[in-house]
Design a protein around this motif. Structure first.
Motif, PDB file in Angstrom:
ATOM      1  N   SER A  66       0.853  -1.196   0.000  1.00 31.57           N
ATOM      2  CA  SER A  66       0.000   0.000   0.000  1.00 31.57           C
ATOM      3  C   SER A  66       0.884   1.240   0.000  1.00 31.57           C
ATOM      4  N   CYS A  67       0.271   2.385  -0.242  1.00 34.22           N
ATOM      5  CA  CYS A  67       1.001   3.659  -0.152  1.00 34.22           C
ATOM      6  C   CYS A  67       1.602   3.755   1.256  1.00 34.22           C
ATOM      7  N   GLN A  68       0.792   3.379   2.240  1.00 26.42           N
ATOM      8  CA  GLN A  68       1.213   3.448   3.644  1.00 26.42           C
ATOM      9  C   GLN A  68       2.491   2.631   3.886  1.00 26.42           C
ATOM     10  N   ASP A  69       2.578   1.435   3.284  1.00 26.33           N
ATOM     11  CA  ASP A  69       3.746   0.572   3.498  1.00 26.33           C
ATOM     12  C   ASP A  69       5.043   1.296   3.128  1.00 26.33           C
ATOM     13  N   CYS A  70       5.018   2.060   2.052  1.00 24.58           N
ATOM     14  CA  CYS A  70       6.254   2.723   1.616  1.00 24.58           C
ATOM     15  C   CYS A  70       6.400   4.140   2.160  1.00 24.58           C
ATOM     16  N   HIS A  71       5.273   4.846   2.315  1.00 25.34           N
ATOM     17  CA  HIS A  71       5.345   6.277   2.674  1.00 25.34           C
ATOM     18  C   HIS A  71       5.051   6.570   4.141  1.00 25.34           C
ATOM     19  N   GLY A  72       4.510   5.611   4.866  1.00 24.49           N
ATOM     20  CA  GLY A  72       4.062   5.916   6.219  1.00 24.49           C
ATOM     21  C   GLY A  72       2.768   6.708   6.163  1.00 24.49           C
TER      22      GLY A  72
HETATM   23  C1  HEC Z   1       6.953   0.266  -3.280  1.00 26.99           C
HETATM   24  C2  HEC Z   1       6.993   1.465  -2.494  1.00 26.99           C
HETATM   25  C3  HEC Z   1       5.974   2.538  -2.880  1.00 26.99           C
HETATM   26  C4  HEC Z   1       4.618   2.422  -2.971  1.00 26.99           C
HETATM   27  C5  HEC Z   1       3.744   1.185  -2.810  1.00 26.99           C
HETATM   28  C6  HEC Z   1       4.121   3.751  -3.228  1.00 26.99           C
HETATM   29  N1  HEC Z   1       5.153   4.637  -3.302  1.00 26.99           N
HETATM   30 FE1  HEC Z   1       5.019   6.610  -3.738  1.00 26.99          FE
HETATM   31  N2  HEC Z   1       7.054   6.770  -3.798  1.00 26.99           N
HETATM   32  C7  HEC Z   1       7.912   5.747  -3.479  1.00 26.99           C
HETATM   33  C8  HEC Z   1       9.284   6.225  -3.617  1.00 26.99           C
HETATM   34  C9  HEC Z   1      10.547   5.428  -3.363  1.00 26.99           C
HETATM   35  C10 HEC Z   1       9.186   7.571  -4.059  1.00 26.99           C
HETATM   36  C11 HEC Z   1      10.341   8.526  -4.400  1.00 26.99           C
HETATM   37  C12 HEC Z   1      11.011   8.969  -3.171  1.00 26.99           C
HETATM   38  C13 HEC Z   1      10.155   9.924  -2.431  1.00 26.99           C
HETATM   39  O1  HEC Z   1       9.979  11.033  -2.917  1.00 26.99           O
HETATM   40  O2  HEC Z   1       9.636   9.562  -1.344  1.00 26.99           O
HETATM   41  C14 HEC Z   1       7.764   7.873  -4.151  1.00 26.99           C
HETATM   42  C15 HEC Z   1       7.253   9.115  -4.483  1.00 26.99           C
HETATM   43  C16 HEC Z   1       5.914   9.456  -4.395  1.00 26.99           C
HETATM   44  C17 HEC Z   1       5.405  10.793  -4.516  1.00 26.99           C
HETATM   45  C18 HEC Z   1       6.232  12.049  -4.762  1.00 26.99           C
HETATM   46  C19 HEC Z   1       6.755  12.503  -3.413  1.00 26.99           C
HETATM   47  C20 HEC Z   1       7.699  13.678  -3.501  1.00 26.99           C
HETATM   48  O3  HEC Z   1       7.993  14.259  -2.428  1.00 26.99           O
HETATM   49  O4  HEC Z   1       8.154  14.032  -4.580  1.00 26.99           O
HETATM   50  C21 HEC Z   1       4.050  10.725  -4.339  1.00 26.99           C
HETATM   51  C22 HEC Z   1       3.055  11.877  -4.373  1.00 26.99           C
HETATM   52  C23 HEC Z   1       3.719   9.342  -4.104  1.00 26.99           C
HETATM   53  N3  HEC Z   1       4.874   8.598  -4.150  1.00 26.99           N
HETATM   54  C24 HEC Z   1       2.447   8.871  -3.867  1.00 26.99           C
HETATM   55  C25 HEC Z   1       2.128   7.526  -3.677  1.00 26.99           C
HETATM   56  C26 HEC Z   1       0.777   7.035  -3.545  1.00 26.99           C
HETATM   57  C27 HEC Z   1      -0.482   7.891  -3.534  1.00 26.99           C
HETATM   58  C28 HEC Z   1       0.879   5.679  -3.417  1.00 26.99           C
HETATM   59  C29 HEC Z   1      -0.258   4.681  -3.290  1.00 26.99           C
HETATM   60  C30 HEC Z   1      -1.222   4.703  -4.388  1.00 26.99           C
HETATM   61  C31 HEC Z   1       2.281   5.349  -3.469  1.00 26.99           C
HETATM   62  N4  HEC Z   1       3.008   6.491  -3.630  1.00 26.99           N
HETATM   63  C32 HEC Z   1       2.781   4.057  -3.360  1.00 26.99           C
HETATM   64  C33 HEC Z   1       7.573   4.468  -3.099  1.00 26.99           C
HETATM   65  C34 HEC Z   1       6.301   3.947  -3.103  1.00 26.99           C
END
Ligand code: HEC
Ligand code: HEC
Length: 251
Positions: A66-72
């Motif tokens: 989920s988004c939560q798993d990676c982003h908190g």
């Molecule tokens: C497998 C891990 C993973 C998952 C699942 C994931 N993300 Fe990410 N996301 C990342 C990473 C790594 C980055 C790039 C590094 C960062 O900016 O945090 C990123 C970047 C982003 C960014 C840009 C953040 C920035 O500061 O530029 C957004 C918005 C985002 N994700 C939204 C989402 C949403 C909404 C979901 C769920 C639908 C999601 N992500 C699921 C790993 C993930």
């Protein structure tokens, strides 16, 4: 046509460009709509924030993450939406909130794409923008972003459509005038995604741009194009310092 329309519109309270104000559309709302926006329990846009929270923690993609798993918590993205769009040096492209969410969804989560203006995309972008509510619009327009910024400024000033009107004609020169029952605001984007009563729903910044282009019967812009994002960058800069209201409510 253009002369006629401008004259008709100017009969009233329109202001000259020099006196056009940098003010949120909130300033033009009546007491009832202000109360609706201000009360989180009554604000219809909060339904999308709630839906976004559910999606945020929903597993998706081959690894079931989920988004939560990676982003908190979503609060980890506070301070993002008020700084978008931004120019990404690696890809040499402008990115707005929709681009970032759609890209992450497809490339990192590897789950089904979220189409523009789909309820799921709106729920996630509204949830993320809501984290920055109260923070000032603050985009970078110099350095690598300066060419795109100038492109956006030119687009804002360019006359278009069968009515041959520019964004600036309405949102600077005709600010305060009445058009089909609406009072023309400064055309600010600090409330998006926002709930419009006439839409009976929520829409993104790019949906609003499409709506205004339709009003002057101009060609629609592709919301992924650099031209559309450059215009969004210019709009964000025009509103610099205004605080994010997501989800705002408008007529
Ligand atoms: C497998 C891990 C993973 C998952 C699942 C994931 N993300 Fe990410 N996301 C990342 C990473 C790594 C980055 C790039 C590094 C960062 O900016 O945090 C990123 C970047 C982003 C960014 C840009 C953040 C920035 O500061 O530029 C957004 C918005 C985002 N994700 C939204 C989402 C949403 C909404 C979901 C769920 C639908 C999601 N992500 C699921 C790993 C993930
Ligand atoms: C014919 C006049 C007209 C033109 C030209 C026009 N708009 Fe608008 N626009 C409106 C009206 C009417 C509204 C709804 C009332 C309001 O919020 O101003 C609106 C609303 C907006 C809003 C939302 C304001 C808020 O507080 O929610 C934005 C942003 C906007 N326009 C941007 C643009 C852009 C960008 C262009 C050029 C592509 C443009 N407009 C061209 C009439 C116009």
């Amino acid at each position: 046509m253009r002369r006629w329309l401008l004259t008709a519109l100017l009969l009233g309270s329109a202001v000259s460009a020099e006196h056009a104000e940098r003010q949120s559309g909130y300033a033009l709302l009546g007491d009832e709509l202000r109360a609706l926006q201000d009360d989180d329990f009554a604000n219809p846009g909060m339904l999308w924030v709630d839906a976004g929270e559910r999606l945020w923690s929903q597993a998706a993609g081959p690894d079931g993450r989920s988004c939560q798993d990676c982003h908190g918590d979503p609060t980890s993205l506070r301070g993002l939406a008020n700084r978008l769009p931004r120019f990404d040096a690696d890809s040499e492209r402008l990115k707005n909130l929709d681009t970032l969410v759609r890209n992450c969804r497809e490339q990192r989560q590897q789950a089904a794409a979220l189409p523009h203006e789909s309820e799921d995309l709106l729920a996630l972008t509204t949830l993320i923008a809501h984290q920055s509510r109260g923070l000032p619009l603050d985009v970078t327009v110099d350095g690598a972003a300066s060419a795109a910024f100038e492109q956006g400024r030119a687009s804002f000033e360019r006359r278009r459509g069968q009515l041959d009107l520019s964004c600036a004609d309405c949102h600077e020169r005709l600010q305060g005038a009445r058009l089909r029952g609406e009072t023309i605001s400064a055309g600010m984007i600090n409330g998006f995604p926002l709930y419009r009563l006439t839409w009976e729903g929520l829409g993104s910044r790019q949906r609003m741009i499409r709506w205004c282009n339709e009003a002057v019967r101009a060609e629609p812009m592709n919301p992924d194009s650099q031209g559309a994002l450059a215009l969004e960058l210019y709009l964000a800069w025009r509103g610099r310092g205004l605080t994010l209201e997501t989800p705002a409510v408008r007529r």
